[in-house]
Scaffold this motif. Structure first.
Motif, PDB file in Angstrom:
ATOM      1  N   ILE A   1      -7.723  46.861   3.932  1.00 14.33           N
ATOM      2  CA  ILE A   1      -8.939  46.091   3.639  1.00 14.33           C
ATOM      3  C   ILE A   1      -8.584  44.787   2.931  1.00 14.33           C
ATOM      4  CG2 ILE A   1     -11.058  46.089   2.262  1.00 14.33           C
ATOM      5  CD1 ILE A   1     -11.243  47.812   4.776  1.00 14.33           C
ATOM      6  N   TRP A   2      -7.630  44.846   2.001  1.00 13.39           N
ATOM      7  CA  TRP A   2      -7.220  43.643   1.268  1.00 13.39           C
ATOM      8  C   TRP A   2      -6.539  42.645   2.201  1.00 13.39           C
ATOM      9  CZ3 TRP A   2      -2.943  40.747   0.267  1.00 13.39           C
ATOM     10  CH2 TRP A   2      -3.022  39.847  -0.795  1.00 13.39           C
ATOM     11  N   LEU A   3      -5.615  43.113   3.016  1.00 13.41           N
ATOM     12  CA  LEU A   3      -4.893  42.215   3.923  1.00 13.41           C
ATOM     13  C   LEU A   3      -5.848  41.490   4.854  1.00 13.41           C
ATOM     14  CD1 LEU A   3      -1.853  44.504   4.713  1.00 13.41           C
ATOM     15  CD2 LEU A   3      -1.708  42.232   3.678  1.00 13.41           C
ATOM     16  N   HIS A   4      -6.856  42.207   5.341  1.00  9.83           N
ATOM     17  CA  HIS A   4      -7.834  41.575   6.219  1.00  9.83           C
ATOM     18  C   HIS A   4      -8.771  40.658   5.440  1.00  9.83           C
ATOM     19  CE1 HIS A   4     -11.908  41.502   8.079  1.00  9.83           C
ATOM     20  NE2 HIS A   4     -11.202  41.136   9.116  1.00  9.83           N
ATOM     21  N   GLY A   5      -9.278  41.145   4.294  1.00  8.81           N
ATOM     22  CA  GLY A   5     -10.310  40.410   3.577  1.00  8.81           C
ATOM     23  C   GLY A   5      -9.805  39.208   2.808  1.00  8.81           C
ATOM     24  N   VAL A   6      -8.571  39.278   2.302  1.00 10.36           N
ATOM     25  CA  VAL A   6      -8.032  38.188   1.481  1.00 10.36           C
ATOM     26  C   VAL A   6      -7.081  37.310   2.281  1.00 10.36           C
ATOM     27  CG1 VAL A   6      -6.731  37.618  -0.601  1.00 10.36           C
ATOM     28  CG2 VAL A   6      -8.337  39.535  -0.635  1.00 10.36           C
TER      29      VAL A   6
ATOM     30  N   TRP B   1     -10.625  58.918   8.870  1.00  9.88           N
ATOM     31  CA  TRP B   1     -12.066  58.963   9.119  1.00  9.88           C
ATOM     32  C   TRP B   1     -12.820  58.045   8.157  1.00  9.88           C
ATOM     33  CZ3 TRP B   1     -16.301  60.752   6.205  1.00  9.88           C
ATOM     34  CH2 TRP B   1     -17.501  60.818   6.925  1.00  9.88           C
ATOM     35  N   ARG B   2     -12.462  58.070   6.883  1.00  5.98           N
ATOM     36  CA  ARG B   2     -13.165  57.237   5.913  1.00  5.98           C
ATOM     37  C   ARG B   2     -12.893  55.756   6.137  1.00  5.98           C
ATOM     38  NH1 ARG B   2     -12.461  60.895   0.351  1.00  5.98           N
ATOM     39  NH2 ARG B   2     -14.073  62.426   0.908  1.00  5.98           N
ATOM     40  N   LEU B   3     -11.654  55.426   6.463  1.00  6.84           N
ATOM     41  CA  LEU B   3     -11.341  54.023   6.731  1.00  6.84           C
ATOM     42  C   LEU B   3     -12.022  53.564   8.019  1.00  6.84           C
ATOM     43  CD1 LEU B   3      -9.890  51.408   6.112  1.00  6.84           C
ATOM     44  CD2 LEU B   3      -7.839  52.341   7.208  1.00  6.84           C
ATOM     45  N   LEU B   4     -11.990  54.395   9.055  1.00  6.54           N
ATOM     46  CA  LEU B   4     -12.623  54.029  10.319  1.00  6.54           C
ATOM     47  C   LEU B   4     -14.131  53.860  10.155  1.00  6.54           C
ATOM     48  CD1 LEU B   4     -12.162  53.505  13.320  1.00  6.54           C
ATOM     49  CD2 LEU B   4     -12.417  55.952  13.732  1.00  6.54           C
ATOM     50  N   ARG B   5     -14.735  54.731   9.359  1.00  5.12           N
ATOM     51  CA  ARG B   5     -16.170  54.607   9.074  1.00  5.12           C
ATOM     52  C   ARG B   5     -16.470  53.275   8.385  1.00  5.12           C
ATOM     53  NH1 ARG B   5     -18.958  58.771   4.945  1.00  5.12           N
ATOM     54  NH2 ARG B   5     -17.452  57.712   3.597  1.00  5.12           N
ATOM     55  N   THR B   6     -15.632  52.884   7.444  1.00  8.05           N
ATOM     56  CA  THR B   6     -15.796  51.602   6.755  1.00  8.05           C
ATOM     57  C   THR B   6     -15.641  50.438   7.724  1.00  8.05           C
ATOM     58  OG1 THR B   6     -14.935  52.554   4.696  1.00  8.05           O
ATOM     59  CG2 THR B   6     -14.896  50.153   4.893  1.00  8.05           C
ATOM     60  N   VAL B   7     -14.620  50.511   8.571  1.00  8.52           N
ATOM     61  CA  VAL B   7     -14.363  49.453   9.554  1.00  8.52           C
ATOM     62  C   VAL B   7     -15.559  49.271  10.476  1.00  8.52           C
ATOM     63  CG1 VAL B   7     -12.976  48.897  11.598  1.00  8.52           C
ATOM     64  CG2 VAL B   7     -11.853  49.625   9.486  1.00  8.52           C
ATOM     65  N   LYS B   8     -16.116  50.374  10.954  1.00  9.06           N
ATOM     66  CA  LYS B   8     -17.260  50.297  11.866  1.00  9.06           C
ATOM     67  C   LYS B   8     -18.515  49.820  11.138  1.00  9.06           C
ATOM     68  CE  LYS B   8     -15.713  53.766  15.217  1.00  9.06           C
ATOM     69  NZ  LYS B   8     -15.993  55.093  15.842  1.00  9.06           N
TER      70      LYS B   8
ATOM     71  N   GLY C   1     -18.174  46.142  10.402  1.00  4.46           N
ATOM     72  CA  GLY C   1     -17.895  45.285  11.556  1.00  4.46           C
ATOM     73  C   GLY C   1     -16.566  44.567  11.465  1.00  4.46           C
ATOM     74  N   LEU C   2     -15.543  45.262  11.001  1.00  6.32           N
ATOM     75  CA  LEU C   2     -14.220  44.645  10.821  1.00  6.32           C
ATOM     76  C   LEU C   2     -13.427  44.755  12.131  1.00  6.32           C
ATOM     77  CD1 LEU C   2     -13.328  46.086   7.292  1.00  6.32           C
ATOM     78  CD2 LEU C   2     -14.640  44.032   7.864  1.00  6.32           C
ATOM     79  N   SER C   3     -13.718  43.861  13.039  1.00  6.90           N
ATOM     80  CA  SER C   3     -13.117  43.935  14.371  1.00  6.90           C
ATOM     81  C   SER C   3     -11.615  43.669  14.353  1.00  6.90           C
ATOM     82  CB  SER C   3     -13.800  42.932  15.311  1.00  6.90           C
ATOM     83  OG  SER C   3     -13.696  41.610  14.795  1.00  6.90           O
ATOM     84  N   ALA C   4     -11.115  43.060  13.281  1.00  5.14           N
ATOM     85  CA  ALA C   4      -9.687  42.739  13.195  1.00  5.14           C
ATOM     86  C   ALA C   4      -8.880  43.844  12.519  1.00  5.14           C
ATOM     87  CB  ALA C   4      -9.481  41.422  12.462  1.00  5.14           C
TER      88      ALA C   4
END
Length: 225
Positions: free
Chosen positions: A105-110, A126-133, A136-139
C-alpha cells in the motif's frame, strides 16, 4: 498456564506496538491521500486481529517448527530503502512475502509505482485483496501463491524481506531471480544473493544498516548484470 500467559502478554505487546507504529505512520504519511485511505481501511482489518496473530495461526496449521517468524518492514525503513534503491513511479515492484500488505500500500500510495504482492497466507491475501478492490487500486496486484512458483518476468524491482528463510529456499529463489533481465534491481535483508549463486549474476550496488522491529539488519541493493 504460564505458556498461555506468555502468549497473551506477547499478543498485547504486539497489539500496542502495531497501533503505536500506526500513529507514527499516520503522522508521517497521512498527507498522501492515495496512501492514507487504503492504509486506514487495511488497518481496520487488523483492529482486533494483528498480523502477528494471523501468521501464528497459519504457522500452527502448517505444523511449522517456529510459530514466530513474522515481521514487517517499518514504513520509515521502507522509505529509506526505496530512496536508496531509486524506486520510481515507472517501476513495477514485486514484494516476495508481502505479509499484511502495508508495504505494498505504501509503495503504491507514496512512490506511485505498480506493485505485485506475493503471499502464501490466505487471510493476508484476502484482506489485502479486499482493500485493493474496495479502494480501486488497479496498480496493485495480489497473488496468493509461493514466490518460488509465481512468474517474476514483469518485475523491475524485487523486494525480499526473508531473514528467516532456509539456505535451500534462498538458493532456489536466487536461481530463479538469475533468470530476470539485466538491470532489474533486487533488495534483500540480511544477506546478498551473491552468497547463493555460483556465477557472476548480481552486483551489490549499495549496502547499509536499517532499523527493523527486531533490531538493525543489513540491507543489500543488487542489480542483475
Amino acid at each position: 498456564m504460564k505458556l498461555n500467559r506468555d502468549v497473551i502478554s506477547l499478543a498485547i505487546k504486539q497489539w500496542f506496538y502495531q497501533w503505536y507504529r500506526g500513529v507514527k505512520e499516520f503522522a508521517r504519511y497521512g498527507v498522501h491521500l492515495r496512501f492514507l485511505l487504503p492504509w486506514l481501511w487495511l488497518k481496520l482489518s487488523y483492529l482486533l486481529d494483528s498480523p502477528y496473530a494471523v501468521s501464528r495461526r497459519y504457522q500452527r496449521q502448517q505444523q511449522a517448527a517456529d510459530l514466530y517468524v513474522y515481521g514487517e518492514t517499518p514504513l520509515e525503513t521502507l522509505e529509506e530503502i526505496a530512496e536508496r534503491s531509486s524506486v520510481k513511479a515507472a517501476d513495477h515492484v514485486f514484494e516476495l512475502g508481502a505479509g499484511s500488505g502495508f508495504t505494498a500500500i505504501w509503495l503504491h500510495g507514496v512512490k506511485k509505482c505498480r506493485v505485485t504482492a506475493v503471499e502464501q497466507v490466505p487471510l493476508f491475501c484476502w484482506r489485502l485483496l479486499r482493500t485493493v478492490k474496495r479502494m480501486g487500486l488497479s496498480a496493485v496486484s495480489v497473488r496468493c501463491e509461493s514466490y518460488l512458483q509465481t512468474s517474476l518476468s514483469e518485475a523491475t524491482v524485487v523486494y525480499l524481506y526473508g531473514s528467516n528463510l532456509e539456505d535451500a529456499v534462498i538458493t532456489e529463489l536466487a536461481e530463479r531471480l538469475a533468470e530476470l533481465p539485466q538491470g532489474v534491481r533486487l533488495i534483500t535483508i540480511s544477506y546478498p544473493l551473491t552468497d547463493f549463486v555460483g556465477q557472476e549474476t548480481f552486483v551489490v550496488t549499495d549496502q547499509f544498516s536499517a532499523q527493523f522491529e527486531w533490531g538493525e539488519a543489513e540491507v543489500f541493493i543488487q542489480e542483475r548484470i
